[in-house]
Design an enzyme around this catalytic site. Structure first.
Site, mmCIF file in Angstrom:
data_model
loop_
_atom_site.group_PDB
_atom_site.id
_atom_site.type_symbol
_atom_site.label_atom_id
_atom_site.label_comp_id
_atom_site.label_asym_id
_atom_site.label_seq_id
_atom_site.Cartn_x
_atom_site.Cartn_y
_atom_site.Cartn_z
ATOM 1 N N ARG A 263 0.857 -1.182 0.000
ATOM 2 C CA ARG A 263 0.000 0.000 0.000
ATOM 3 C C ARG A 263 0.895 1.235 0.000
ATOM 4 N NH1 ARG A 263 -3.381 -2.990 -1.395
ATOM 5 N NH2 ARG A 263 -5.497 -3.303 -0.584
ATOM 6 N N GLU A 292 -2.746 7.905 -4.075
ATOM 7 C CA GLU A 292 -3.272 7.490 -5.376
ATOM 8 C C GLU A 292 -4.785 7.755 -5.444
ATOM 9 O OE1 GLU A 292 -4.110 2.788 -5.214
ATOM 10 O OE2 GLU A 292 -1.977 3.276 -4.967
ATOM 11 N N HIS A 310 -1.352 0.593 -9.642
ATOM 12 C CA HIS A 310 -1.997 -0.308 -8.676
ATOM 13 C C HIS A 310 -2.666 -1.463 -9.421
ATOM 14 C CE1 HIS A 310 -3.891 -0.522 -4.390
ATOM 15 N NE2 HIS A 310 -3.630 -1.728 -4.874
#
Length: 357
Positions: A263, A292, A310
């Protein structure tokens, strides 16, 4: 006839496991909700629009998230959890992480939260290996030089890469975290000929260490100091926020590299940018970002940084497993009367239901 237990379905329709969903519907009454924005969702719960449901099924990590209102993390939190009906027993969500959900507050209500940690493990480990190779060989820079179709740039970057890159073979990969995804990364990195060291608050079983040739470190900074590349495979929670901060980056071996498929907020992004600019960190491979979908301009412009959106855990096989496991968790607990398959807050639930032992 006894009414079927009610399940609140959040998000987009299933894409693949239609046969399983048909069987699931034989056991449950499904209340489908595309999910309005947060305040409307809260009002619907106050108005008991969904009735007395026993479970929430949210099979897709990318949809059904309208309860989140900002990047700072208003999430499926106490404000929402306090409004859930007393009949609620389990929530099953697609995704390996569970940071959008306050699992402790759910646990205090005796409600299980089940994620799908095994679902994206293969895809995420593949992406990590791609990024590990990328930070050693700087292949994204080579691709940029090729795509610009400028012969001068092509030749210039070709020549620079000869001395700017090296092979991952026989280099030390320092692994932060040794869960399921990390073990798959370890297997694949071992095939590249890398030497594997790891740090985890919970040491892996001896047979796992022997299988992958893992060297354990009790101290994170000690491992960072000897690693040629650091890989992050940890869940995001309060204890891992900025786990790799300015001090940790300074502890890393000069000229080393870092890869993150966990993360974004596990790394202090500003500190990482500073370390890359100074040259202390020679390269980074990032699938996730602190804020993000915003990506810092500085990172985007660095030729020694490989970036992906991602996408690490995303594959058809991952989505299929999300759908399968979310339904299976609910059926196993509610219909079969057994413990759910992949809960993340068992301790809190058991304490709420049965008291401290």
């Amino acid at each position: 006839m006894t009414p079927k237990p009610r399940v609140l379905y959040l998000g987009a329709p299933l894409r693949y496991k239609q046969d399983q969903f048909k069987e699931f519907c034989e056991h449950f009454e499904i209340i489908a909700e595309e999910v309005p924005e947060r305040q409307k969702f809260i009002q619907n719960l106050k108005d008991k629009k969904y009735g007395d449901f026993v479970a929430i099924l949210k099979p897709h990590f990318e949809s059904g998230n309208e309860f989140r209102v900002d990047r700072e993390g208003k999430r499926f939190d106490k404000e929402i959890i306090d409004l859930l009906p007393s009949s609620m027993k389990i929530m099953a969500g697609g995704g390996a992480g569970f940071d959008p959900i306050d699992t402790i507050e759910l646990g205090k209500r005796g409600i299980y939260y089940c994620n799908c940690a095994d679902a994206p493990a293969e895809a995420t480990s593949d992406t990590a290996i791609y990024l590990i190779i990328g930070v050693f060989r700087l292949l994204s820079w080579a691709e940029q030089a090729t795509r610009c179709r400028d012969p001068t740039v092509f030749n210039d970057v070709h020549n620079k890469l000869l001395t700017a890159t090296c092979n991952p073979n026989e280099k030390i990969l320092g692994m932060v975290g040794m869960g399921l995804i990390a073990r798959k990364i370890a297997r694949k990195a071992k095939a590249l000929g890398m030497v594997l060291h790891y740090y985890d608050p919970f040491r892996a079983p001896k047979e796992v260490e022997e299988e992958y040739g893992l060297v354990y470190h009790e101290d994170l900074h000690e491992m960072l100091a000897i690693s040629d590349c650091v890989n992050l495979s940890v869940p995001y929670m309060e204890s891992t926020h900025h786990l790799i901060d300015e001090a940790a980056l300074k502890a890393m071996k000069p000229g080393s590299r870092i890869v993150n498929t966990a993360r974004g907020p596990v790394i202090d992004e500003k500190a990482l940018i500073a370390a890359l600019k100074s040259g202390h960190i020679s390269s980074a491979g990032l699938d996730v970002f602190e804020f993000e979908p915003e990506v810092p301009k500085e990172l985007a412009e660095m030729h020694n940084v490989t970036l992906t959106c991602h996408a690490g855990g995303g594959s058809r096989e991952t989505i299929i497993r999300f759908e399968e496991l979310t339904m299976l968790n609910i059926k196993t607990y509610i219909i079969d009367g057994k413990d759910p398959i992949s809960p993340v807050n068992t301790k809190a639930v058991k304490t709420a239901l049965f008291g401290k032992h």
